[in-house]
Design an enzyme around this catalytic site. Structure first.
Site, PDB file in Angstrom:
ATOM      1  N   ASP A  14       1.021  -1.007   0.076  1.00 46.09           N
ATOM      2  CA  ASP A  14      -0.401  -0.185  -0.397  1.00 46.09           C
ATOM      3  C   ASP A  14       0.783   1.422   0.028  1.00 46.09           C
ATOM      4  O   ASP A  14       2.585   1.044   0.078  1.00 46.09           O
ATOM      5  CB  ASP A  14      -0.905   0.015   1.107  1.00 46.09           C
ATOM      6  CG  ASP A  14      -1.533   1.087   1.677  1.00 46.09           C
ATOM      7  OD1 ASP A  14      -2.585   1.329   0.585  1.00 46.09           O
ATOM      8  OD2 ASP A  14      -1.303   1.804   2.490  1.00 46.09           O
ATOM      9  N   ASP A  16       0.055   5.301   1.124  1.00 41.14           N
ATOM     10  CA  ASP A  16      -0.081   5.681   1.913  1.00 41.14           C
ATOM     11  C   ASP A  16      -0.090   5.381   3.725  1.00 41.14           C
ATOM     12  O   ASP A  16      -1.140   4.602   3.313  1.00 41.14           O
ATOM     13  CB  ASP A  16      -1.813   6.474   1.761  1.00 41.14           C
ATOM     14  CG  ASP A  16      -1.595   7.704   0.802  1.00 41.14           C
ATOM     15  OD1 ASP A  16      -1.063   8.820   0.665  1.00 41.14           O
ATOM     16  OD2 ASP A  16      -2.718   7.337  -0.535  1.00 41.14           O
ATOM     17  N   GLU A  61     -13.347   4.957   8.484  1.00 38.27           N
ATOM     18  CA  GLU A  61     -12.644   4.244   7.425  1.00 38.27           C
ATOM     19  C   GLU A  61     -12.222   3.092   8.515  1.00 38.27           C
ATOM     20  O   GLU A  61     -11.219   1.819   8.458  1.00 38.27           O
ATOM     21  CB  GLU A  61     -11.966   5.001   6.846  1.00 38.27           C
ATOM     22  CG  GLU A  61     -10.749   3.759   5.970  1.00 38.27           C
ATOM     23  CD  GLU A  61      -9.567   4.854   5.645  1.00 38.27           C
ATOM     24  OE1 GLU A  61      -9.423   6.179   5.761  1.00 38.27           O
ATOM     25  OE2 GLU A  61      -8.776   4.082   4.509  1.00 38.27           O
ATOM     26  N   SER A 129      -2.362   1.086  -4.161  1.00 39.74           N
ATOM     27  CA  SER A 129      -2.329   2.328  -3.393  1.00 39.74           C
ATOM     28  C   SER A 129      -4.335   3.168  -4.061  1.00 39.74           C
ATOM     29  O   SER A 129      -4.370   3.491  -5.210  1.00 39.74           O
ATOM     30  CB  SER A 129      -1.967   3.510  -4.095  1.00 39.74           C
ATOM     31  OG  SER A 129      -2.540   4.541  -2.907  1.00 39.74           O
ATOM     32  N   ALA A 130      -5.178   3.519  -3.172  1.00 37.95           N
ATOM     33  CA  ALA A 130      -7.052   4.381  -3.152  1.00 37.95           C
ATOM     34  C   ALA A 130      -6.501   5.312  -2.886  1.00 37.95           C
ATOM     35  O   ALA A 130      -7.172   6.308  -3.123  1.00 37.95           O
ATOM     36  CB  ALA A 130      -7.538   3.572  -2.205  1.00 37.95           C
ATOM     37  N   ASP A 203      -1.156  -0.690   5.946  1.00 35.95           N
ATOM     38  CA  ASP A 203      -1.516  -0.277   7.114  1.00 35.95           C
ATOM     39  C   ASP A 203      -2.586   0.094   7.494  1.00 35.95           C
ATOM     40  O   ASP A 203      -3.205   0.159   8.468  1.00 35.95           O
ATOM     41  CB  ASP A 203      -1.403   1.168   7.114  1.00 35.95           C
ATOM     42  CG  ASP A 203      -2.297   2.449   6.552  1.00 35.95           C
ATOM     43  OD1 ASP A 203      -2.487   1.690   5.328  1.00 35.95           O
ATOM     44  OD2 ASP A 203      -3.173   3.008   6.591  1.00 35.95           O
TER      45      ASP A 203
END
Ligand code: C5P
Ligand code: MG
Length: 262
Positions: A14, A16, A61, A129-130, A203
């Site tokens: 991932d 961020d 989230e 990554s989103a 994360d």
């Protein structure tokens, strides 16, 4: 994984708050979306709106009492509203490098060893990554670690011929649809084929699905960075990741694991 060596390994990470630091000297650092929350790109109203959206949806989230299924519609709304706002603000491509330079975003301590080691041993690194792909690429470039072994799946901006943002490309990626996205990219990423051992870094619990597109996976070693709401989320992280790192702002553990394999 050690016996099979670097030729059988791929790393899926991932971006961020996994490759970038969550905090530094007691201050929260920005995600790729939040790097765009800069007055060079968007007006005062939009700055406020983006902060409000963050304050509304980020707690959802990371809420340990909600399931991924319950969070999903909120995530779609959050991402969609922010992307619409960015499009309305007619963001300019030629300003991105400057806003990244002005931002406080930092890669985790030890990042250079991590990126260089993978490149040196020709181990593919898939960054999944989103966040915003154009921004994350710029962060990596400005830190001088954009090596040829890098593959990126993310939300990329679509600019018109004058360099103004007009849309986002492809399927929206948010924190809880990484499984669908992984499956739809599985055949395209040829360099990743024939590498059945995976080191996965994330994360968010949604990051655990990033390896779902790996065909014939043999070993998947998962490392979870637990940055925020540590006590509330510790149990679920320990139940889900192989290794959980509590408020660890470094790449030390991934680097130690790599040293054993390459
Ligand atoms: O790279 P990664 O998949 O972690 O990027 C997604 C992260 O960006 C999410 O965990 C979310 O907290 C954050 N985000 C944000 N602002 C948005 C949408 C997502 O900071 N508008
Ligand atoms: Mg993340």
């Amino acid at each position: 994984m050690q016996k099979a060596g670097p030729g059988s390994l791929q790393v899926i990470s991932d971006f961020d708050m996994t490759l970038t630091r969550f905090a530094h000297k007691g201050k929260r650092l920005p995600t790729t979306h939040n790097i765009l929350n800069n007055r060079l790109l968007i007006n005062e109203d939009s700055t406020k709106k983006m902060k409000e959206l963050l304050n509304t949806y980020y707690p959802i989230e990371i809420d340990p009492s909600l399931s991924p299924e319950e969070k999903l519609p909120y995530m779609v709304t959050w991402w969609t509203e922010v992307h619409e706002l960015l499009i309305q603000q007619r963001i300019r491509k030629d300003m991105l490098a400057q806003v990244v330079r002005e931002s406080s975003a930092m890669l985790r301590e030890g990042y250079r060893v991590f990126f260089d080691c993978l490149a040196e041993h020709r181990v593919p690194l898939l960054i999944f990554s989103a966040g915003v792909g154009d921004v994350l690429e710029e962060v990596i470039r400005q830190n001088d670690v954009f090596h040829p072994n890098l593959h990126i799946i993310s939300n990329y901006m679509d600019f018109d011929h004058t360099g103004v943002l007009q849309a986002f490309k492809g399927q929206l990626i948010h924190s809880y649809n990484k499984r669908d996205v992984a499956l739809s990219h599985a055949t395209a990423l040829r360099e990743l084929h024939g590498r059945p051992n995976v080191l996965l870094l994330g994360d968010s619990l949604g990051d655990l699905n990033m390896a779902d597109g790996v065909s014939e996976a043999q070993n998947i070693l998962t490392v979870g960075f637990l940055n925020d709401q540590v006590e509330e989320r510790k149990e679920s992280y320990i139940n889900s990741f192989d290794i959980v790192l509590l408020k660890d702002e470094t790449m030390d553990i991934p680097n130690v694991i790599l040293r054993h394999i390459v």
